[in-house]
Structures are given as C-alpha cells and as structure tokens.
Enzyme design. Structure first.
Site, PDB file in Angstrom:
ATOM      1  N   CYS A 199      43.128  49.616  33.666  1.00 36.79           N
ATOM      2  CA  CYS A 199      43.405  48.178  33.792  1.00 36.79           C
ATOM      3  C   CYS A 199      43.608  47.551  32.401  1.00 36.79           C
ATOM      4  O   CYS A 199      44.619  47.792  31.764  1.00 36.79           O
ATOM      5  CB  CYS A 199      42.306  47.487  34.577  1.00 36.79           C
ATOM      6  SG  CYS A 199      42.834  45.898  35.272  1.00 36.79           S
ATOM      7  N   HIS A 259      41.773  50.642  39.536  1.00 34.28           N
ATOM      8  CA  HIS A 259      40.414  51.078  39.204  1.00 34.28           C
ATOM      9  C   HIS A 259      40.049  52.334  40.005  1.00 34.28           C
ATOM     10  O   HIS A 259      39.730  52.240  41.197  1.00 34.28           O
ATOM     11  CB  HIS A 259      39.415  49.960  39.510  1.00 34.28           C
ATOM     12  CG  HIS A 259      39.500  48.815  38.565  1.00 34.28           C
ATOM     13  ND1 HIS A 259      38.801  48.767  37.375  1.00 34.28           N
ATOM     14  CD2 HIS A 259      40.224  47.669  38.619  1.00 34.28           C
ATOM     15  CE1 HIS A 259      39.076  47.644  36.740  1.00 34.28           C
ATOM     16  NE2 HIS A 259      39.944  46.955  37.470  1.00 34.28           N
ATOM     17  N   GLU A 296      37.400  54.044  39.736  1.00 32.46           N
ATOM     18  CA  GLU A 296      35.954  54.187  39.859  1.00 32.46           C
ATOM     19  C   GLU A 296      35.379  53.540  41.109  1.00 32.46           C
ATOM     20  O   GLU A 296      34.244  53.847  41.502  1.00 32.46           O
ATOM     21  CB  GLU A 296      35.255  53.619  38.616  1.00 32.46           C
ATOM     22  CG  GLU A 296      35.353  52.127  38.425  1.00 32.46           C
ATOM     23  CD  GLU A 296      36.606  51.660  37.686  1.00 32.46           C
ATOM     24  OE1 GLU A 296      36.581  50.542  37.140  1.00 32.46           O
ATOM     25  OE2 GLU A 296      37.600  52.408  37.678  1.00 32.46           O
TER      26      GLU A 296
END
Length: 509
Positions: free
Chosen positions: A79, A167, A169
């Site tokens: 990002c 993202h 994660e």
C-alpha cells in the site's frame, strides 16, 4: 544464525498483523519505525514496507533512508510502501478518482512472477487506499491488476523491489498468506525454523549465559505472560528465581489461593503477599479511574519493593513484557500519549536499582501461549482470559468499598464459571462484569427493591487492539441473569454490553 525479515512501520493499523503473518510462516521478523532502519547483517533476508494513514503526496509524508537496502535485499512495499517506492524512483502517484476500499479481485496476474506463484485469477484482495499509482518508474512492470486499479502489483527486477496496492496480511485477502510466503520463503530464501521449541531452547540458553548465578525476582499476576516468563527463567536458573504474587484485594473470587496452588504444582519458588488492606485503604473515597490506577501502581511498587528487599543479593527484575508493548514504545508516533499507570512498571528498576530481563519481549500473545504449551504449562493458565492490572478496581465504576468488591466478585464468579460449565469460556477472548454506579427499581416477591445494576461483557479479539462483542446464546444469558439476581443480594438488574472496540473500549474505565 536466525533468519530475519525487517518490517518498516509507517504507522499502519495493520503493521503488527504483517509481523504475525510472517511469524506464522515460522520465520522470525522485527518491526522498526521507518526513521530507524537497522543495520542489516547476514541474518536479514528481506525488508517489508508497511502501509500508512499518510499520503506520499503530503509534505510531511514519512520518508525512510533505504540507501543501504535497495539492490542489496528483496523489498516488498505494501500500500503506502508500494506507492513510496514507485514515487521515489520516478513514478507518479495521484489522488484516485475512484478510491478503493474493501474487497476487490485480481483480474490480471503475471503468473510467471515469483510473488504471485500459485495465486489464482480472480483472487479476492483487500484494498484500503485513496491514492493510486498512475505511472510506474522506468524498468518497473505491472504484475497484477484489479478492475479499477491497473497497478495493483509491480516488480522491478534490477532493484529486486516488489509493490502491492492491497493488504495481503488481512484475512479478507484470501491468498494473502501465499503471497507473503512467496516473498519471505521463495524470494528472500528464509528458512522456516522459528518455532516455539526453538524459541524455548535458544531463550533458556541465552538466559543462562546472561544471568549466570545471579538472583532474579519476578512479579507474578496469575496471567499468561508472567507465568510463561517465570517458567523460562525457572528452566534457566532454577532456585535463583523468586516470584512474588501480591493480593491487592481486587482479584477474582478465590483467585489468590487458586493461583498460588497452581504455581506450587509448577515447581516455582513463589512468595504470596496478602496486601488487601493496604490497597483498599488507599482507595477509600477515590472515584477517578486514572487516580485509581496510579494508587494501585504506587502501592504495588511499595509492596513489591519491601518483599524483594527481603531476598538477599537480587540483581535482576524480570518482567513479562511482550512484543506489542515494545513496539508501542518505539512506534512511528512515539510512546502513547497516555500510558495506563498499571502498565508503567518502569519505576521499579529505578527504585530498586535492578537490571531488567524480559524473556518474552520478542513474542506476540498467541506466541506466548504456544511457548507455554511447549513447556507443558497447564491449559488452565494458558487459556486464562486477560485480566486488567488494576483488577476489579476499574470494573467498579465510582468509589470502591470492600462490600462492592465482594459483591462484584460473587457476580463475576457466577458469570465466569457459567461460561466454563457451558463450554463457552474458550470461545471468548475476555469476559468480566462491571458494577455500575446506578441503582434501579425492581420487584422481588411483594416488595419493591432499589438495588445495583451489573453489566456483563464478553469480547472476541486477537490482541485487544480491536474487539467485537460475543453473541452469547440468549438461553445462557437468561440463566446467568437469573442466577446473579437470585444468588447475589444487592443486584436486581443485569445488562449485556454489545459495544465493539472501537469506538468503545473493552473495559469501562
């Protein structure tokens, strides 16, 4: 030498989650603020740049010095990190006409690129950005796109730099773990040998070397962190460790006796200190939450100091500090503006002139539990819900009296034991009861009552940073409410807290 991934934090709410995902791959990683890029020795195999609430177009946007990283190690920008790498190398980042927040799908994937190996076309990802990379620097190639974001992923082979606009994660990115594995294991070449067993072995050896024959004192709380820290130290130095467990009069019902008994079965050298009168006496007439915390912290230090000085030749103070505490103290924005007093035990070493040892400072909470399991610590201790340092003091809204403490202990006991007997305890991250500073009208038999209100609280969370209320069965809540009102004199109303964090907090004070 232990392989390591370095994560540079630009202030993203997801930075700790990146570290957790890397460690789930059995690879060790560390988080550092963007302005403090550590020296990169042979143990460091790659660098990840986090997201950020900032825009790369801002005058005060965070800018790291990557001069000794680029071209030397693989870099993955996530990002903000991806936008920074693109802009700083000659690309163009602009505010997006169609900002992308939430779920999206990868409509184009360069399957020959190592970062996207085994990632499927149409794979769902999680976007959270207001800026978009409009133009890539020379030599960079697009390796993934969504319908609305052309540069969802890129690669610069010359500098070994990767960038992704989403993202990986978060759980909403379905194949995010695969993408991180591709980077950490295949691109960076990390060996997946970071495990609880390896941590116990290496930590015990380090503690033996560091502490030698020195004596160590540790304040036990009955919780997971201090218990696991105690067992690691016990394995390393045996009887040279003395643990002190202080009863501040604000523990759960029978907790002091139960915890002392459980520690004796673990072979620990534990001193129990009954200091109920000192704590409750100092809290008389105090209603302000922060004042309560400060009083409890001060009296704990005084009590702990007196007991520790009874032990001859103590040189070290052990603490159950875990990695989120360490990260907070060196975060992008500096230490928290307001540190809750019961967490601020930094006064102990100064007062006692002791060196500090923190066996768990590299671990997240779930990792602490896995290490405890590796050492065969009782599931009763490892599965114990977090409990606030000030105990029931911050669950009694308003002033504290021995009568209120006793009442709340009884109510809390019914709730917690009910969760256990119903098989719900392990499905809840934290549960407790608040005694509210209001009374409500009720009817018992033929008489009207004017008695206390209690609020039940049960939340799901990973580490307490965010939490959602648990949808406990109505039948369970109904039974617990009846039990509390029928068995605890002074309570005639039970409510259930259905607030999430944020905007609410887990505790009420």
């Amino acid at each position: 030498m232990q392989n390591k991934i370095v994560i540079l934090d630009f202030g993203s709410q997801y930075t700790q989650l990146i570290a957790r995902r890397v460690r789930e791959l059995n690879v060790y990683c560390e988080i550092h603020p963007f302005y403090h890029v550590p020296e990169l020795d042979d143990s460091v195999k790659g660098v990840i740049l986090s997201g950020s609430p900032s825009s790369v177009r801002d005058d005060k946007a965070p800018v790291p010095d990557l001069s000794h990283v680029l071209g030397q190690l693989p870099v993955l920008g996530i990002c903000y990190g991806a936008q920074f790498m693109a802009q700083s190398n000659g690309g163009l980042v602009e505010a997006s006409d169609s900002r992308e927040y939430g779920r999206a799908n990868l409509e184009f994937i360069h399957h020959d690129n190592a970062l996207f190996a085994e990632v499927e076309n149409g794979s769902q990802v999680w976007m959270s950005h207001g800026d978009t990379i409009m133009k890539l620097p020379e030599g960079f190639e697009i390796i993934a796109s969504t319908r609305d974001v052309k540069v969802a992923g890129y690669h610069d082979a010359d500098k070994n730099v990767y960038g992704i606009q989403f993202h990986p994660e978060v759980y909403h990115t379905i194949q995010g773990a695969q993408i991180l594995r591709n980077f950490v294991v295949d691109i960076c070449g990390c060996i997946q040998d970071w495990s609880p067993a390896a941590f116990v072995e290496s930590t015990v050896e380090e503690l033996r070397t560091k502490l030698g024959n020195d004596k160590v004192v540790l304040g036990l709380s009955g919780g997971v962190d201090s218990s696991v820290a105690a067992m690691l130290l016990h394995k390393a130095i045996g009887e040279n460790l003395t643990c002190i467990f202080v009863d501040n009069g604000l523990l759960r019902k029978n907790e002091y006796e139960n915890v002392l008994d459980s520690y004796k079965h673990m072979g620990l050298n534990v001193i129990g200190v009954d200091a109920k009168d000192q704590f409750l006496g100092q809290l008389t007439g105090v209603s302000d939450p922060e004042t309560k915390r400060k009083i409890i912290g001060r009296v704990f230090i005084e009590t702990f100091d007196i007991e520790a000085h009874k032990i001859q030749n103590v040189k070290w103070l052990a603490q159950g500090t875990i990695y989120p505490d360490v990260i907070e103290s060196v975060s992008v924005n500096g230490p928290s503006v307001t540190i809750k007093s019961h967490h601020n035990v930094g006064g102990l070493p100064d007062k006692m002139n002791l060196k500090v040892v923190e066996p768990l400072k590299l671990l997240f909470k779930d990792e602490v539990r896995r290490v405890g399991h590796e050492m065969k610590i009782s599931p009763t201790i490892l599965g114990r819900h977090p409990f606030p340092g000030p105990g029931l003091a911050i669950r009694i809204l308003g002033d504290i009296t021995p009568e209120k403490v006793t009442l709340l202990q009884e109510v809390d006991h019914i709730f917690i034991e009910g969760l256990k007997s119903s098989g719900l305890y392990d499905q809840v991250w934290q549960a407790g009861v608040m005694l509210l500073p209001v009374q409500s009208v009720g009817v018992m038999g033929d008489e009207r009552t004017y008695e206390s209100v209690v609020a039940l609280r049960a939340v799901q969370s990973t580490d307490g940073m965010t939490a959602d209320w648990v949808h406990l069965p109505y039948e369970f809540l109904s039974r617990i409410s009846n039990d509390i009102i029928n068995k605890v004199r002074g309570v005639n109303r039970v409510v259930y807290d259905i607030s999430s964090k944020p905007p609410a907090t887990i505790e009420w004070e």
